[in-house]
Write a protein that holds these residues in place. Structure first.
Motif, short mmCIF file in Angstrom:
data_model
loop_
_atom_site.label_atom_id
_atom_site.label_comp_id
_atom_site.label_asym_id
_atom_site.label_seq_id
_atom_site.Cartn_x
_atom_site.Cartn_y
_atom_site.Cartn_z
N GLY A 47 0.81 -1.21 0.00
CA GLY A 47 0.00 0.00 0.00
C GLY A 47 0.84 1.26 0.00
O GLY A 47 0.53 2.24 -0.68
N ASN A 51 0.66 3.88 -3.20
CA ASN A 51 0.19 5.24 -2.91
C ASN A 51 1.29 6.25 -3.20
O ASN A 51 0.99 7.39 -3.63
N SER A 77 -4.29 9.51 -1.16
CA SER A 77 -3.03 8.77 -1.13
C SER A 77 -2.09 9.33 -0.06
O SER A 77 -1.39 8.57 0.62
N GLU A 80 -3.23 8.05 3.30
CA GLU A 80 -2.81 6.66 3.52
C GLU A 80 -1.33 6.59 3.86
O GLU A 80 -0.92 5.82 4.75
N ARG A 84 0.07 5.19 7.42
CA ARG A 84 0.91 3.98 7.48
C ARG A 84 2.31 4.28 8.00
O ARG A 84 2.91 3.45 8.70
N SER A 268 -13.18 -2.23 3.12
CA SER A 268 -11.94 -2.32 3.91
C SER A 268 -12.05 -1.63 5.27
O SER A 268 -11.53 -2.14 6.27
N ASN A 304 -6.05 -2.97 6.54
CA ASN A 304 -4.77 -2.77 5.87
C ASN A 304 -4.90 -2.72 4.35
O ASN A 304 -4.09 -2.08 3.67
N THR A 305 -5.92 -3.39 3.80
CA THR A 305 -6.10 -3.37 2.35
C THR A 305 -6.65 -2.04 1.85
O THR A 305 -6.69 -1.81 0.64
N SER A 306 -7.07 -1.15 2.76
CA SER A 306 -7.59 0.15 2.32
C SER A 306 -6.52 0.93 1.56
O SER A 306 -6.84 1.74 0.69
N SER A 307 -5.25 0.69 1.88
CA SER A 307 -4.17 1.39 1.18
C SER A 307 -4.06 0.96 -0.27
O SER A 307 -3.48 1.68 -1.09
N LEU A 308 -4.60 -0.22 -0.59
CA LEU A 308 -4.49 -0.73 -1.94
C LEU A 308 -5.70 -0.41 -2.81
O LEU A 308 -5.60 -0.44 -4.04
#
Length: 362
Positions: A47, A51, A77, A80, A84, A268, A304-308
């Motif tokens: 991610g 981003n 982005s 994120e 992270r 997500s 965690n998949t929200s970044s993708l």
């Protein structure tokens, strides 16, 4: 069933519905936990990379200045990346190593996590509103003065206010007091270990319900209404001849991509908020430990998949974005490759027919 529990650091963070290290038996769960942790770390690192690629493409050609939608796409982005790289390590530092996390630390963790989640969905509302204005009232949009910085201040102010009730309700409690700890009475060291949780009382129930309503339900209702109007309008203009069918199809494709992006964020980030609300009402109190552990790990992975969600959907729907990333890596080995003009969120097959419209669209 409890084996060597004293060797486990059970301090964790559960106010969002997540449980990092609540493991009854280290011998039974260490391999599973290692696999889950590895998968989550791979997703987080991926991610961060994708981003960063979005930010590079947007900033390199100053595409984020074209309209409010591009600005808020870049903003998503950046949010994120900040979460992270800065906030997520802070959460881990507060929640995992300590054995007696304090109430103040719980409130800090909750404020950051809830505020960032709320800001994402409010930003999606801003993107939907900009698309609506751009398509329904294009001339008015061209004449209007863009104030993206002011919009960002509004987004974060709203997100901070929405997070307030959760910050007040969360508290530091003993591990033995949470419903998932049923059967841990035999653990000698558990009484000294604390974690963050929202209580199952009127305050906790109202705060979690309020967050789901104003951070998810209301923004999603607004987004759905705006994109529905845009889709109907594009369909009407395409069929009536008011707009070239290829141009209408290109804009419909971009709107469809944004709608899928919204659903990606819902899938997500939504489960954690819903799970926290269900826990506050005691709906899951009778669930077995194994079930709750699986549910919490699944929710962690979904978060965690929200970044993708944002970048991967771009990459799938936008061939120009993929080409720009390929050019970036080629440029690393060959400096002779010159810059290229990329029109964002457009269909390459209709580019020659709708070039001027696309410059204003994305």
């Amino acid at each position: 069933m409890v084996q060597n529990v004293s060797s486990i650091n059970i301090s964790t963070y559960t106010s969002s519905g997540s449980t990092f290290l609540l493991i009854r038996s280290y011998q039974e769960a260490r391999n599973v936990f290692a696999i889950v942790l590895t998968i989550n770390l791979l997703v987080i690192v991926s991610g961060i990379i994708v981003n960063a690629a979005i930010c590079y493409v947007m900033v390199r050609g100053k595409r984020y200045k074209r309209n409010n939608s591009n600005f808020f796409i870049t903003h998503l982005s950046v949010v994120e990346l900040v979460y992270r790289l800065l906030v997520f390590p802070l959460i881990i530092y507060f929640a995992v190593p300590a054995t007696e996390i304090q109430s103040f630390q719980c409130k800090v963790i909750t404020f950051f996590s809830k505020t960032f989640t709320s800001a994402i969905f409010v930003s999606l509302v801003a993107i939907a509103a900009d698309r609506y204005q751009n398509i329904v009232r294009p001339l008015k949009t061209l004449k209007a003065e863009r104030k993206p910085v002011l919009l960002v201040l509004v987004v974060w102010s709203y997100a901070a206010i929405v997070s307030g009730p959760s910050v007040f309700s969360v508290d530091s409690i003993s591990v033995l007091e949470i419903p998932e700890a049923q059967g841990l009475e035999e653990c000698e060291d558990c009484a000294d270990k604390k974690l963050c949780d929202i209580p199952q009382n009127s305050l906790g129930q109202s705060s979690t319900s309020f967050f789901v309503l104003v951070a998810f339900a209301i923004p999603l209702a607004i987004i759905f209404a705006l994109y529905t109007k845009v889709a109907l309008l594009l369909h009407h203009r395409g069929n009536s001849g008011m707009m070239h069918k290829l141009a209408a199809r290109s804009k419909s494709k971009a709107v469809r991509m944004l709608v899928i992006t919204v659903f990606g964020y819902v899938l997500s980030l939504g489960p954690a908020a819903v799970l926290a609300m269900l826990r506050s009402f005691g709906t899951l109190n009778n669930s077995s430990f194994d079930v709750m552990l699986l549910v919490n790990w699944t929710v962690d992975l979904a978060i965690n998949t929200s970044s993708l969600a944002n970048p991967l959907i771009y990459a799938y729907y936008n061939g120009d974005f993929r080409k720009e990333i390929v050019r970036f890596f080629r440029r690393r080995s060959d400096r002779r490759v010159g810059p290229s003009m990329v029109s964002f969120i457009t269909s390459s097959t209709t580019k020659s027919l709708t070039e001027q419209q696309q410059q204003h669209f994305y």
